[in-house]
Design a protein around this motif. Structure first.
Motif, PDB file in Angstrom:
ATOM      1  N   THR B 200       0.880  -1.470  -0.180  1.00  0.00           N
ATOM      2  CA  THR B 200      -0.103  -0.004   0.410  1.00  0.00           C
ATOM      3  C   THR B 200       0.855   1.029  -0.165  1.00  0.00           C
ATOM      4  O   THR B 200       1.907   1.507   0.879  1.00  0.00           O
ATOM      5  CB  THR B 200      -0.608   0.126   1.446  1.00  0.00           C
ATOM      6  OG1 THR B 200      -2.259  -0.699   1.283  1.00  0.00           O
ATOM      7  CG2 THR B 200      -1.894   1.529   1.110  1.00  0.00           C
ATOM      8  N   LEU B 201       0.836   2.088  -1.095  1.00  0.00           N
ATOM      9  CA  LEU B 201       1.433   3.664  -1.562  1.00  0.00           C
ATOM     10  C   LEU B 201       0.267   4.493  -1.160  1.00  0.00           C
ATOM     11  O   LEU B 201      -0.578   4.706  -1.204  1.00  0.00           O
ATOM     12  CB  LEU B 201       2.444   2.776  -2.600  1.00  0.00           C
ATOM     13  CG  LEU B 201       3.070   2.076  -2.752  1.00  0.00           C
ATOM     14  CD1 LEU B 201       3.755   1.547  -4.144  1.00  0.00           C
ATOM     15  CD2 LEU B 201       3.988   1.932  -2.149  1.00  0.00           C
ATOM     16  N   SER B 202       1.586   5.467   0.017  1.00  0.00           N
ATOM     17  CA  SER B 202       0.576   6.598  -0.481  1.00  0.00           C
ATOM     18  C   SER B 202       1.248   8.344  -0.390  1.00  0.00           C
ATOM     19  O   SER B 202       2.669   7.642  -0.747  1.00  0.00           O
ATOM     20  CB  SER B 202      -0.002   7.283   1.131  1.00  0.00           C
ATOM     21  OG  SER B 202      -0.914   5.848   1.065  1.00  0.00           O
ATOM     22  N   PRO B 203       1.259   9.221  -1.063  1.00  0.00           N
ATOM     23  CA  PRO B 203       2.384  10.031  -0.849  1.00  0.00           C
ATOM     24  C   PRO B 203       2.519  10.685   0.111  1.00  0.00           C
ATOM     25  O   PRO B 203       1.926  10.439   1.281  1.00  0.00           O
ATOM     26  CB  PRO B 203       0.927  11.048  -1.925  1.00  0.00           C
ATOM     27  CG  PRO B 203      -0.545  10.235  -2.226  1.00  0.00           C
ATOM     28  CD  PRO B 203      -0.666   9.225  -1.948  1.00  0.00           C
ATOM     29  N   ASP B 204       3.869  10.744   0.076  1.00  0.00           N
ATOM     30  CA  ASP B 204       4.072  11.240   1.216  1.00  0.00           C
ATOM     31  C   ASP B 204       3.972  12.336   2.039  1.00  0.00           C
ATOM     32  O   ASP B 204       3.152  12.281   3.510  1.00  0.00           O
ATOM     33  CB  ASP B 204       6.368  11.478   0.834  1.00  0.00           C
ATOM     34  CG  ASP B 204       6.741  10.733   1.127  1.00  0.00           C
ATOM     35  OD1 ASP B 204       6.647   9.861   2.622  1.00  0.00           O
ATOM     36  OD2 ASP B 204       7.690  11.097   1.167  1.00  0.00           O
ATOM     37  N   PRO B 205       3.014  13.426   1.509  1.00  0.00           N
ATOM     38  CA  PRO B 205       2.213  14.177   2.961  1.00  0.00           C
ATOM     39  C   PRO B 205       0.910  13.126   3.002  1.00  0.00           C
ATOM     40  O   PRO B 205       0.973  13.777   4.184  1.00  0.00           O
ATOM     41  CB  PRO B 205       1.553  15.328   1.662  1.00  0.00           C
ATOM     42  CG  PRO B 205       2.489  15.037   0.284  1.00  0.00           C
ATOM     43  CD  PRO B 205       3.208  13.915   0.353  1.00  0.00           C
ATOM     44  N   SER B 216       8.059   5.190   5.397  1.00  0.00           N
ATOM     45  CA  SER B 216       7.975   6.304   4.560  1.00  0.00           C
ATOM     46  C   SER B 216       8.164   5.895   3.561  1.00  0.00           C
ATOM     47  O   SER B 216       7.884   4.411   2.953  1.00  0.00           O
ATOM     48  CB  SER B 216       9.494   7.082   4.896  1.00  0.00           C
ATOM     49  OG  SER B 216      10.657   6.674   4.009  1.00  0.00           O
ATOM     50  N   LEU B 217       7.246   6.768   2.060  1.00  0.00           N
ATOM     51  CA  LEU B 217       6.745   5.970   0.690  1.00  0.00           C
ATOM     52  C   LEU B 217       8.678   5.285   0.287  1.00  0.00           C
ATOM     53  O   LEU B 217       8.619   4.425  -0.372  1.00  0.00           O
ATOM     54  CB  LEU B 217       6.836   6.975  -0.354  1.00  0.00           C
ATOM     55  CG  LEU B 217       6.153   7.586  -1.923  1.00  0.00           C
ATOM     56  CD1 LEU B 217       5.950   5.708  -1.782  1.00  0.00           C
ATOM     57  CD2 LEU B 217       5.521   8.030  -2.413  1.00  0.00           C
ATOM     58  N   ALA B 218       9.332   6.096   0.044  1.00  0.00           N
ATOM     59  CA  ALA B 218      10.573   6.146  -0.052  1.00  0.00           C
ATOM     60  C   ALA B 218      11.286   4.793   0.292  1.00  0.00           C
ATOM     61  O   ALA B 218      11.708   3.868  -0.448  1.00  0.00           O
ATOM     62  CB  ALA B 218      11.580   6.591   0.724  1.00  0.00           C
ATOM     63  N   PHE B 254       3.462  11.974  -6.958  1.00  0.00           N
ATOM     64  CA  PHE B 254       2.711  10.640  -6.517  1.00  0.00           C
ATOM     65  C   PHE B 254       3.381   9.672  -7.423  1.00  0.00           C
ATOM     66  O   PHE B 254       4.323   8.993  -7.182  1.00  0.00           O
ATOM     67  CB  PHE B 254       2.087   9.914  -5.206  1.00  0.00           C
ATOM     68  CG  PHE B 254       1.886   8.985  -5.080  1.00  0.00           C
ATOM     69  CD1 PHE B 254       2.219   8.003  -4.348  1.00  0.00           C
ATOM     70  CD2 PHE B 254       0.660   8.439  -5.770  1.00  0.00           C
ATOM     71  CE1 PHE B 254       2.477   6.588  -4.461  1.00  0.00           C
ATOM     72  CE2 PHE B 254       0.268   6.679  -5.567  1.00  0.00           C
ATOM     73  CZ  PHE B 254       1.182   6.530  -4.373  1.00  0.00           C
ATOM     74  N   VAL B 255       3.435   9.541  -8.251  1.00  0.00           N
ATOM     75  CA  VAL B 255       3.013   8.587  -9.591  1.00  0.00           C
ATOM     76  C   VAL B 255       4.592   8.890  -9.841  1.00  0.00           C
ATOM     77  O   VAL B 255       4.441   7.592 -10.330  1.00  0.00           O
ATOM     78  CB  VAL B 255       1.500   8.600 -10.445  1.00  0.00           C
ATOM     79  CG1 VAL B 255       1.860   7.274 -11.043  1.00  0.00           C
ATOM     80  CG2 VAL B 255       0.550   8.266  -9.480  1.00  0.00           C
ATOM     81  N   ALA B 256       4.752  10.207 -10.428  1.00  0.00           N
ATOM     82  CA  ALA B 256       5.735  10.354 -10.658  1.00  0.00           C
ATOM     83  C   ALA B 256       6.848   9.569 -10.096  1.00  0.00           C
ATOM     84  O   ALA B 256       8.095   8.526 -10.581  1.00  0.00           O
ATOM     85  CB  ALA B 256       6.142  12.102 -10.903  1.00  0.00           C
ATOM     86  N   THR B 257       7.267  10.069  -8.428  1.00  0.00           N
ATOM     87  CA  THR B 257       7.787   9.354  -7.754  1.00  0.00           C
ATOM     88  C   THR B 257       7.995   7.523  -7.577  1.00  0.00           C
ATOM     89  O   THR B 257       8.780   6.956  -7.843  1.00  0.00           O
ATOM     90  CB  THR B 257       7.605   9.461  -6.034  1.00  0.00           C
ATOM     91  OG1 THR B 257       7.514  11.027  -6.457  1.00  0.00           O
ATOM     92  CG2 THR B 257       8.901   9.366  -5.310  1.00  0.00           C
ATOM     93  N   VAL B 258       7.169   7.100  -7.947  1.00  0.00           N
ATOM     94  CA  VAL B 258       6.817   5.384  -7.972  1.00  0.00           C
ATOM     95  C   VAL B 258       7.745   5.222  -9.588  1.00  0.00           C
ATOM     96  O   VAL B 258       8.120   4.592  -8.811  1.00  0.00           O
ATOM     97  CB  VAL B 258       5.063   5.023  -7.756  1.00  0.00           C
ATOM     98  CG1 VAL B 258       4.982   3.825  -8.755  1.00  0.00           C
ATOM     99  CG2 VAL B 258       4.114   5.422  -6.385  1.00  0.00           C
TER     100      VAL B 258
END
Lengths: 269, 336
Positions: B200-205, B216-218, B254-258
């Motif tokens: 399960t992934l969520s944007p950091d904010p 964290s997301l990272a 977020f999707v760019a980071t993923v």
């Protein structure tokens, strides 16, 4: 206010002295002593007396606007016994043990075993705690009802303690009890509220809802919007609510429009 | 009266053990790892879990551990509000109740009256029940349903055991959904094609604000990347998507980071869902959980489920789906 409970007067006296407790002016019921942030009820021996006394003290203190936020059963105990499950959610420095409550004085390990189940490792017995826990479960979370026992006798010499000896043992334990009370009090102080609104905000919300003659559903919507305003924006809803406090809609449609504007303001300000 | 400063005790200072579970080898194994804990015998885990008026948030700050035997049912039909990824028979089990993490949107806060963590030690009965159920045909089984199983791997290594169990049973597919970054225990075993690791992934904010105590997301992305590299089937779950302020930009970033951290073409699939909740659970959460704006949003109610209104639902899921569809074929994107 934290409510202390003891069964016997000699157990109560050192605590009354330590916390500077004064007898309340109630003439009926078990002795109830009151001080600054601490009160104490003395029940007499036995589970039923214990339950009745704490329930009486609870009611009396609540009626006076000071409902106890935690209860501590304390006094002397014998070695060996039977168990309870208070939630231990704060740090303390005392040893923990299981505690068995009996309806009669228990004088031997064999007698304890014949009444209780498989008594595990070292445990304690008393005659009141079970009643106190049962009664206070009606009012308080399991994290706020505890029992502190001063082990004063072994089962073999249970009847031999004099009032003086009991008092002396209690005197020796009052500092430990006071320290435990401090931790319990700090735990109660730290308990976070689940209500995002402060008392004055609730009050203004109520006034606005009454002035606008909101229905129950509309009141709930308004309250949700006020809560969201505080939680999402970190701001008090007071200023927005105040701006609408003088609105006096004369009919239902106007009221609905005012409510719509108010919720919009809370959501966007 | 003077008052001290409250500092919650560390987790698991108390371990409640059902009498019937006391001699179970898993119980002994768990207790050996917790020599400092006070062991309290109990008759049944509900004696602890179902007490009235429990202080949920204080328990969450200092949870106790409850070791118990699961009795009765070991498999449950999954909720219609949980995506089944095209599987006909979708079940879940409850090897544990409650979670080490503290997510503001989690239904567990409304479901159980206690925040203490329950572990059921009789895994062998779950395995036997699953074998029995497999006789009726292939099954998809969610293992990490009322908990985060991988996060508990250091206490009870159930994830590894279930992967090994699934490996020999091709008609069984298991999903282990997690926010944990603890990939290392899985790195020591071979991947199984029918054991899906679902992060399960969520944007950091969003994670910082609403997913307390989680990696964290990272960190989660690093764990997922290792799993993908090792050949595990990896599912990415963006669930719940939340209607936070500036959500469009936040989820785009977020999707760019993923997509820069993972080779999305290698992912098994992506699962997208918005916040949804049983309305009674939401009501309970308002009395128990830390107050957040999520609890007071004007959701719509359909049946006994509260969720975003249809236009919001479509905007949120549509945006996230479109972003992922630049990296992964649309047939591998599931929207709930």
């Amino acid at each position: 206010m934290i409510l202390l409970h003891t069964a016997l007067t000699p157990e109560a006296k050192p605590l009354a002295r330590h916390f500077g407790l004064q007898m309340s002016d109630r003439r009926r019921g078990p002795p109830l002593l009151i001080g600054d942030g601490v009160s104490l009820v003395v029940s007499g021996a036995g589970r039923a007396r214990g339950a009745a006394a704490v329930a009486y003290a609870w009611g009396s203190l609540a009626e006076a606007g000071q409902p106890p936020r935690a209860v501590l059963n304390t006094g002397l105990s014998a070695a060996e016994g039977r168990a309870h499950y208070p939630d231990m959610l704060f740090r303390h420095s005392l040893p923990e043990s299981t505690l068995y409550t009996f309806d009669t004085i228990v004088e031997s390990r064999e007698e304890a075993r014949s009444v209780s189940f498989d008594a595990p490792a070292p445990a304690l017995v008393d005659m009141e705690a079970g009643g106190v826990f049962t009664a206070m479960a009606l009012f308080l979370p399991p994290s706020r009802v505890h029992s502190l026992k001063i082990v004063g006798d072994s089962l073999s010499d249970a009847r031999s303690l004099t009032a003086n000896a009991v008092q002396k043992l209690m005197e020796g334990a009052t500092d430990a009890i006071a320290n435990f009370l401090q931790e319990l009090n700090a735990f109660c102080d730290a308990a976070p509220s689940t209500n995002p609104l402060k008392t004055n905000e609730e009050q203004l919300l109520h006034e606005v809802a009454e002035t606008l003659r909101l229905t129950a559903t509309q009141k709930a919507r308004l309250r949700d919007a006020a809560c969201r305003h505080r939680l999402a924006r970190g701001k008090s809803p007071m200023s927005v609510l105040s701006a609408f406090a003088l609105e006096r809609p004369t009919h239902k449609h106007e009221r609905n429009r005012v409510l719509h504007r108010l919720i919009h303001a809370l959501s966007n300000t | 009266m003077r008052s001290a400063t409250h500092k919650p005790p560390p987790p698991f200072t108390h371990v409640y053990v059902e009498q019937a579970a006391r001699e179970h080898p898993e119980t002994r194994r768990v207790l050996e790892r917790m020599p400092q804990s006070r062991i309290v015998p109990i008759s049944h885990h509900k004696e602890i879990l179902n007490r009235p008026r429990q202080e949920w948030r204080a328990q969450k700050a200092a949870p106790a551990l409850v070791l118990a035997l699961r009795r009765g049912e070991f498999l449950y039909a999954a909720s219609a509000h949980t995506p089944d990824f095209g599987h006909g028979r979708f079940h879940y089990n409850a090897l544990a109740q409650n979670c080490l993490y503290d997510c503001a949107y989690c239904y567990l806060q409304g479901m159980f009256p206690s925040a203490h963590l329950v572990l059921f030690v009789n895994n062998e009965d779950y395995l036997a029940a699953t074998d029995e159920a497999l006789k009726a045909g292939p099954m998809y089984l969610a293992l990490s349903y009322d908990t985060d199983l991988l996060a508990l791997e250091n206490i009870l290594p159930y994830t590894r055991r279930w992967v090994d169990f699934a490996r020999d049973r091709p008609s069984l597919s298991v999903e282990i959904r997690t926010k944990s970054a603890a990939y290392a225990p899985l790195g020591r075993i071979a991947p199984a094609p029918n054991a899906i690791l679902a992060w399960t992934l969520s944007p950091d904010p969003v994670a910082k604000r609403y997913e307390s105590k989680t990696p964290s997301l990272a960190q989660r992305l690093r764990a997922a990347a290792k799993a993908m590299e090792a050949g595990w089937p990896v599912r990415l779950c963006v669930d719940p998507v939340l209607l936070v302020q500036d959500w469009h930009r936040i989820y785009t970033q977020f999707v760019a980071t993923v997509s820069s951290a993972l080779d999305l073409a290698q992912a098994r699939d992506v699962s997208i869902g918005v916040f949804r909740m049983n309305k009674d659970y939401l009501k309970n959460m308002r009395h128990r959980a830390a107050p957040t704006d999520l609890l007071y949003y004007p959701y719509t109610t359909t049946g006994n489920i509260v969720t975003y209104a249809q236009p919001e639902h479509e905007a949120l899921t549509g945006h996230v789906r479109d972003l992922f569809s630049r990296h992964i074929p649309p047939e591998r994107i599931f929207v709930q």
